[in-house]
Design a protein around this motif. Structure first.
Motif, PDB file in Angstrom:
ATOM      1  N   LYS A  39      -8.411  -3.328   5.931  1.00 22.07           N
ATOM      2  CA  LYS A  39      -8.130  -4.749   5.170  1.00 22.07           C
ATOM      3  C   LYS A  39      -8.625  -5.468   4.268  1.00 22.07           C
ATOM      4  O   LYS A  39      -9.212  -6.253   3.561  1.00 22.07           O
ATOM      5  N   ASN A  56      -6.501  -5.211  -6.454  1.00 19.86           N
ATOM      6  CA  ASN A  56      -6.374  -5.027  -5.221  1.00 19.86           C
ATOM      7  C   ASN A  56      -7.147  -7.493  -4.589  1.00 19.86           C
ATOM      8  O   ASN A  56      -7.160  -7.760  -4.124  1.00 19.86           O
ATOM      9  N   ASP A  80      -6.954  -1.602  -1.006  1.00 21.27           N
ATOM     10  CA  ASP A  80      -5.533  -0.683  -1.129  1.00 21.27           C
ATOM     11  C   ASP A  80      -5.818   0.413  -1.957  1.00 21.27           C
ATOM     12  O   ASP A  80      -5.991   0.029  -2.758  1.00 21.27           O
ATOM     13  N   ASP A  81      -5.334   1.452  -0.707  1.00 27.74           N
ATOM     14  CA  ASP A  81      -4.936   2.281  -1.692  1.00 27.74           C
ATOM     15  C   ASP A  81      -6.474   2.530  -2.560  1.00 27.74           C
ATOM     16  O   ASP A  81      -6.254   3.763  -4.147  1.00 27.74           O
ATOM     17  N   ALA A 126       1.077  -1.571   0.181  1.00 28.86           N
ATOM     18  CA  ALA A 126       0.361   0.170   0.335  1.00 28.86           C
ATOM     19  C   ALA A 126       0.695   1.199  -0.040  1.00 28.86           C
ATOM     20  O   ALA A 126       1.590   1.293   1.056  1.00 28.86           O
ATOM     21  N   ASP A 149      -2.081   4.985   6.410  1.00 21.47           N
ATOM     22  CA  ASP A 149      -3.299   3.505   7.092  1.00 21.47           C
ATOM     23  C   ASP A 149      -4.519   4.374   7.565  1.00 21.47           C
ATOM     24  O   ASP A 149      -5.402   4.109   7.320  1.00 21.47           O
ATOM     25  N   GLN A 202      -6.236   4.443   4.681  1.00 24.12           N
ATOM     26  CA  GLN A 202      -7.074   2.982   4.013  1.00 24.12           C
ATOM     27  C   GLN A 202      -8.167   2.778   4.230  1.00 24.12           C
ATOM     28  O   GLN A 202      -8.360   3.125   5.957  1.00 24.12           O
ATOM     29  N   LYS A 233      -9.820  -5.657   1.147  1.00 25.09           N
ATOM     30  CA  LYS A 233      -9.240  -5.506  -0.156  1.00 25.09           C
ATOM     31  C   LYS A 233      -9.239  -4.604  -1.528  1.00 25.09           C
ATOM     32  O   LYS A 233      -9.792  -5.177  -2.324  1.00 25.09           O
TER      33      LYS A 233
END
Length: 384
Positions: free
Chosen positions: A127, A211, A132-133, A117, A121, A124, A130
């Motif tokens: 997690k 992702n 990320d970014d 990533a 955090d 974000q 799924k």
């Protein structure tokens, strides 16, 4: 004399290039002023190819598909998700892994141990999502699309609607009609807003795919064979055109037209800016049906990319108001859709006349059309 000879040769090459893509109906000139004009048309055409990638925010999606199609089956760098932690998979990858929550990393840098990533955090999503970014993907999609949109549409607007405004009979589909200044500003503002919405959608889709989330894209031709690959090209093309025709015609039902689609038809002499100047409801209808196949049936990345670029490119030039023809026998000239904006309820198709022909909605010279003449068939002309 040598200079003039070189110019003529250059113009001949330019003409051949344009005939391979699209070309204006006006003839190629032989003098210096015409030479400059033809060079401008060449750069405009190449620019339109670029903006075709950006239209409706899919510039980033197009780039990702192209990269993965060229490198996806050769590079072994991938990240495979499971219920706990992602793990690096360095074995040879096939496109079907994408169906099982596998995403190849879009990088050629050092080998990471899991998806790297970029954002901190606190920017974000969880997690477990799924995604990320996501903000980075959205930012890139919006920024790149808006820059290309204004750069290329503005260039066309300046070259034709400013520089050549005094000679519209040479290039314009409706030489005796221009948008009012208020409508020109309106299409730019609405187009910018709609482009932003579309780009956010594209950023979401690209982040989802990158992702490793579920989709049906594949990148190894051997998985389904060349016969499937070749058949999928016209199949996807017909799906996109059929979906566009029926959604578009549905938008011309009286209730929907007056409340949703009429905004797009205020541009009765459209320019390139008006291509995406529409209601968000209409935008989501078109964009969702365009993206649907990649989640339903196996589609090769390049097949999807080619269809997207084709659809967006001709969608843009069809709204430019500039007389153009295509060397492709099935592709209508730009006048076909320009007549849709001129006469309102006819010529609902975009890249084919087929569905208008099947349903009898082609514009006819012996019929009368208008904004309040719904149905797509016009009415009998009144005797004078």
């Amino acid at each position: 004399n040598l200079s003039c000879t070189c110019k003529r040769r250059i113009m001949s090459s330019i003409g051949r290039l344009l005939r391979g893509i699209t070309y204006p109906a006006s003839a190629v000139g032989a003098h210096f002023r015409d030479y400059l004009r033809d060079c401008g048309v060449v750069f405009s055409t190449l620019g339109l190819v670029l903006i075709a990638c950006a239209m409706r925010g899919d510039l980033m999606l197009s780039g990702m598909l192209l990269y993965k199609s060229l490198h996806g089956t050769e590079t072994s760098l991938s990240v495979q998700w499971n219920d706990t932690e992602p793990r690096l998979n360095t074995s040879s990858q096939s496109g079907s892994n994408l169906h099982n929550h596998t995403a190849e990393l879009l990088t050629t840098g050092s080998t990471p141990q899991h998806y790297q990533a970029v954002l901190p955090d606190y920017l974000q999503l969880p997690k477990s999502w799924k995604m990320d970014d996501l903000l980075l993907y959205i930012f890139y999609a919006v920024a790149s699309s808006l820059i290309m949109y204004h750069l290329m549409c503005g260039s066309l607007q300046f070259y034709y609607y400013v520089r050549r405004r005094d000679s519209p009979e040479e290039w314009k589909c409706q030489p005796n009609r221009f948008l009012t200044r208020s409508n020109e500003l309106h299409e730019v503002v609405v187009g910018t807003a709609t482009m932003t919405i579309a780009s956010v959608n594209s950023g979401l889709v690209v982040c989802w795919i990158a992702n490793g989330n579920y989709n049906k894209l594949y990148f190894d031709v051997s998985e389904y064979g060349y016969a499937y690959l070749l058949l999928s090209v016209p199949a996807l093309f017909f799906w996109i055109e059929a979906a566009a025709y029926y959604v578009h015609r549905t938008m011309h039902l009286p209730w929907l037209y007056k409340r949703i689609h009429k905004q797009h038809h205020r541009y009765n002499a459209p320019t390139a800016y008006s291509f995406i100047a529409m209601s968000p409801v209409e935008l989501y209808s078109y964009q969702s049906l365009l993206l649907l196949p990649m989640f339903v049936v196996p589609i090769h990345g390049l097949v999807f990319l080619a269809n997207v670029l084709y659809t967006y490119y001709f969608g843009l030039v069809d709204h430019s108001g500039i007389k153009m023809e295509s060397w492709l026998p099935w592709q209508p000239e730009t006048l076909f859709h320009d007549n849709h904006h001129k006469y309102f309820h006819c010529n609902f198709g975009f890249n084919l006349r087929l569905f208008d022909w099947l349903h009898g909605t082609l514009r006819r010279g012996d019929r009368e059309y208008g904004e309040n003449v719904f149905g797509g068939f016009g009415r009998e002309k009144k005797m004078k």
